[in-house]
Design a protein around this motif. Structure first.
Motif, PDB file in Angstrom:
ATOM      1  N   SER A  31       5.748  -0.686  12.743  1.00  0.00           N
ATOM      2  CA  SER A  31       4.653  -1.019  11.835  1.00  0.00           C
ATOM      3  C   SER A  31       4.624  -2.519  11.601  1.00  0.00           C
ATOM      4  O   SER A  31       5.639  -3.115  11.235  1.00  0.00           O
ATOM      5  N   MET A  73       3.359   7.377  -0.044  1.00  0.00           N
ATOM      6  CA  MET A  73       3.580   7.520   1.394  1.00  0.00           C
ATOM      7  C   MET A  73       5.063   7.410   1.778  1.00  0.00           C
ATOM      8  O   MET A  73       5.533   8.130   2.653  1.00  0.00           O
ATOM      9  N   TYR A 114       0.821  -1.217   0.000  1.00  0.00           N
ATOM     10  CA  TYR A 114       0.000   0.000   0.000  1.00  0.00           C
ATOM     11  C   TYR A 114       0.852   1.262   0.000  1.00  0.00           C
ATOM     12  O   TYR A 114       0.337   2.366   0.005  1.00  0.00           O
ATOM     13  N   THR A 154      10.810   9.639  10.522  1.00  0.00           N
ATOM     14  CA  THR A 154      10.168   8.594   9.751  1.00  0.00           C
ATOM     15  C   THR A 154      10.823   8.521   8.369  1.00  0.00           C
ATOM     16  O   THR A 154      11.907   9.026   8.151  1.00  0.00           O
ATOM     17  N   GLY A 155      10.150   7.878   7.425  1.00  0.00           N
ATOM     18  CA  GLY A 155      10.729   7.757   6.081  1.00  0.00           C
ATOM     19  C   GLY A 155       9.661   7.340   5.086  1.00  0.00           C
ATOM     20  O   GLY A 155       8.487   7.598   5.326  1.00  0.00           O
ATOM     21  N   GLY A 156      10.073   6.654   4.112  1.00  0.00           N
ATOM     22  CA  GLY A 156      10.990   5.542   3.913  1.00  0.00           C
ATOM     23  C   GLY A 156      11.281   4.859   5.246  1.00  0.00           C
ATOM     24  O   GLY A 156      10.526   4.997   6.181  1.00  0.00           O
ATOM     25  N   GLU A 157      12.361   4.137   5.244  1.00  0.00           N
ATOM     26  CA  GLU A 157      12.729   3.500   6.516  1.00  0.00           C
ATOM     27  C   GLU A 157      13.856   4.312   7.150  1.00  0.00           C
ATOM     28  O   GLU A 157      14.986   4.309   6.655  1.00  0.00           O
ATOM     29  N   VAL A 200      -2.006  -1.427   9.974  1.00  0.00           N
ATOM     30  CA  VAL A 200      -2.948  -0.880   8.992  1.00  0.00           C
ATOM     31  C   VAL A 200      -3.959  -1.980   8.662  1.00  0.00           C
ATOM     32  O   VAL A 200      -3.581  -3.100   8.316  1.00  0.00           O
ATOM     33  N   THR A 244       9.244   6.230  13.805  1.00  0.00           N
ATOM     34  CA  THR A 244       8.374   5.201  13.244  1.00  0.00           C
ATOM     35  C   THR A 244       9.235   4.342  12.328  1.00  0.00           C
ATOM     36  O   THR A 244       9.894   4.867  11.430  1.00  0.00           O
ATOM     37  N   THR A 245       9.235   3.044  12.586  1.00  0.00           N
ATOM     38  CA  THR A 245      10.113   2.146  11.837  1.00  0.00           C
ATOM     39  C   THR A 245       9.385   0.850  11.518  1.00  0.00           C
ATOM     40  O   THR A 245       8.445   0.477  12.223  1.00  0.00           O
ATOM     41  N   ASN A 246       9.856   0.180  10.464  1.00  0.00           N
ATOM     42  CA  ASN A 246       9.303  -1.150  10.204  1.00  0.00           C
ATOM     43  C   ASN A 246       9.928  -2.193  11.124  1.00  0.00           C
ATOM     44  O   ASN A 246       9.538  -3.355  11.092  1.00  0.00           O
ATOM     45  N   GLU A 279      -6.667   3.102   9.794  1.00  0.00           N
ATOM     46  CA  GLU A 279      -7.407   2.913   8.540  1.00  0.00           C
ATOM     47  C   GLU A 279      -6.506   3.181   7.339  1.00  0.00           C
ATOM     48  O   GLU A 279      -5.726   4.143   7.333  1.00  0.00           O
ATOM     49  N   LEU A 280      -6.646   2.326   6.360  1.00  0.00           N
ATOM     50  CA  LEU A 280      -5.879   2.431   5.121  1.00  0.00           C
ATOM     51  C   LEU A 280      -6.308   3.694   4.364  1.00  0.00           C
ATOM     52  O   LEU A 280      -7.502   3.929   4.160  1.00  0.00           O
ATOM     53  N   MET A 281      -5.322   4.492   3.962  1.00  0.00           N
ATOM     54  CA  MET A 281      -5.643   5.767   3.302  1.00  0.00           C
ATOM     55  C   MET A 281      -5.303   5.699   1.811  1.00  0.00           C
ATOM     56  O   MET A 281      -4.299   5.097   1.438  1.00  0.00           O
ATOM     57  N   GLY A 296       5.004   8.578   7.032  1.00  0.00           N
ATOM     58  CA  GLY A 296       3.665   8.368   7.618  1.00  0.00           C
ATOM     59  C   GLY A 296       3.602   8.834   9.042  1.00  0.00           C
ATOM     60  O   GLY A 296       4.571   9.330   9.598  1.00  0.00           O
TER      61      GLY A 296
END
Ligand code: SAM
Ligand code: SF4
Length: 320
Positions: free
Chosen positions: A118, A315, A26, A65-68, A159, A94-96, A187-189, A320
């Motif tokens: 995430s 995104m 997404y 945030t990013g990207g990563e 998400v 915010t990171t994966n 919610e998915l945007m 995000g």
């Protein structure tokens, strides 16, 4: 400072790179991204200077945030510099989570307060599918490492994707029974290249309330888009972030800085203010440019209104 609609803007989300080590369906196109030439991306020094200047306008909360963000070289020293700014009261990433096991300790030492991780599924095969190749085990190890060094409260951002993870809502929620973490369903945007896909897979967060009828609502926190709940006797919390079904524009307190040097007053508007040229050519106008961006914040987004067109920027290029 306040924007034109009386909202106090104290939160800057800073994207430090467009690059990422995953390809979430997404967020990023399958082929990934062509890395931009070095000079098109803000240097860490420029990012820091913009952040420092933003504190003069009342920014006291920063999210990297990013990207990563953890793939950007020098990220630890940027965190360290930001954390030393007296005006900054809250500093998070915010990171994966893929590189968190490696960096959690250094991030904590550098002054990071907490992390949002995430994670859209707890199933290894599905994780590989949604991230186009990621390894769930790396994220789990990252979460454990963040917990060990007290980058807390750990927030898991999930998400909601129709037909993909709605069957895991209870499983995610049950994580809060044993651990003091916040699981937040988002919610998915409809954004960028995947906006049509997002519209098709959209699920209102009401489904969480239906699947978890015993949720206890908690007091509303100011300046926080999530509405929080708790399962009876749970250690952690469950948050619902509803940018689509019940938007929080009237209390929005943030603006964004992209890695290529644009200020985005609103996530869902294509309006961008070029700050890269300003910082490179005439620094005396930096504060004024930031002020203009804040004053340019629209009253609300227009998703679901007639004629709305999703924004073009993906995104991963916004943060995000
Ligand atoms: N790479 C980091 C990560 O995944 O946490 C930081 C950047 S990522 C763009 C930030 C957040 O945006 C992630 O939690 C991701 O799930 C969320 N996101 C990306 N595209 C989205 C979309 N179309 N709708 C809702 N959330 C989205
Ligand atoms: Fe990368 Fe985060 Fe986008 Fe996934 S959501 S592709 S991890 S930037």
């Amino acid at each position: 400072m306040k924007d034109n609609f009386g909202r106090r803007i104290n939160y800057l989300r800073v994207s430090v790179t467009d690059f990422c080590n995953l390809r979430c369906r997404y967020c990023m196109p399958e082929e990934g991204v062509i890395q931009k030439p070095h000079h098109e991306i803000l240097s860490l020094e420029e990012i820091f200077e913009i952040i420092k200047c933003s504190t003069e306008l009342g920014i006291d909360k920063i999210r990297i945030t990013g990207g990563e963000p953890l793939v950007r070289k020098g990220i630890i020293s940027l965190v360290e510099k930001i954390s030393q700014l007296e005006e900054i009261k809250d500093l998070a990433i915010t990171t994966n989570g893929v590189l968190l096991e490696k960096y959690a300790h250094d991030l904590k030492k550098a002054g990071l307060k907490r992390v949002n991780i995430s994670l859209d599924t707890l199933n290894e095969v599905k994780y590989k599918e949604i991230t186009r190749g990621g390894n769930l085990n790396n994220v789990i190890k990252g979460i454990e490492a963040a917990n060990e060094v007290n980058l807390t409260p750990i927030k898991i951002n999930t998400v909601l994707i129709g037909g993909f993870n709605d069957d895991e809502i209870v499983k995610f929620a049950n994580l809060t029974m044993d651990y003091n973490i916040h699981v937040r369903f988002i919610e998915l945007m409809p954004i960028g290249h995947a906006s049509k896909w997002a519209e098709e897979k959209f699920l209102s967060n009401n489904i969480v309330l239906k699947k978890l009828p015993n949720l206890i609502p908690l007091e509303i926190e100011r300046g926080v888009p999530a509405k929080y709940y708790k399962l009876p006797n749970a250690k952690g919390k469950i948050g619902l972030i509803n940018p689509i079904s019940n938007h929080f524009c009237t209390t929005c307190n943030r603006v964004r800085l992209t890695a290529d040097g644009k200020i985005k007053p609103c996530l869902h508007s294509d309006k961008e203010i070029d700050i890269k040229t300003v910082i490179r050519n005439d620094k005396t106008k930096l504060k004024e440019t930031l002020r203009r961006a804040i004053l340019g914040k629209p009253a609300k987004h227009h998703i679901n209104e007639n004629g709305y067109k999703p924004i073009e920027r993906d995104m991963f290029k916004i943060g995000g």
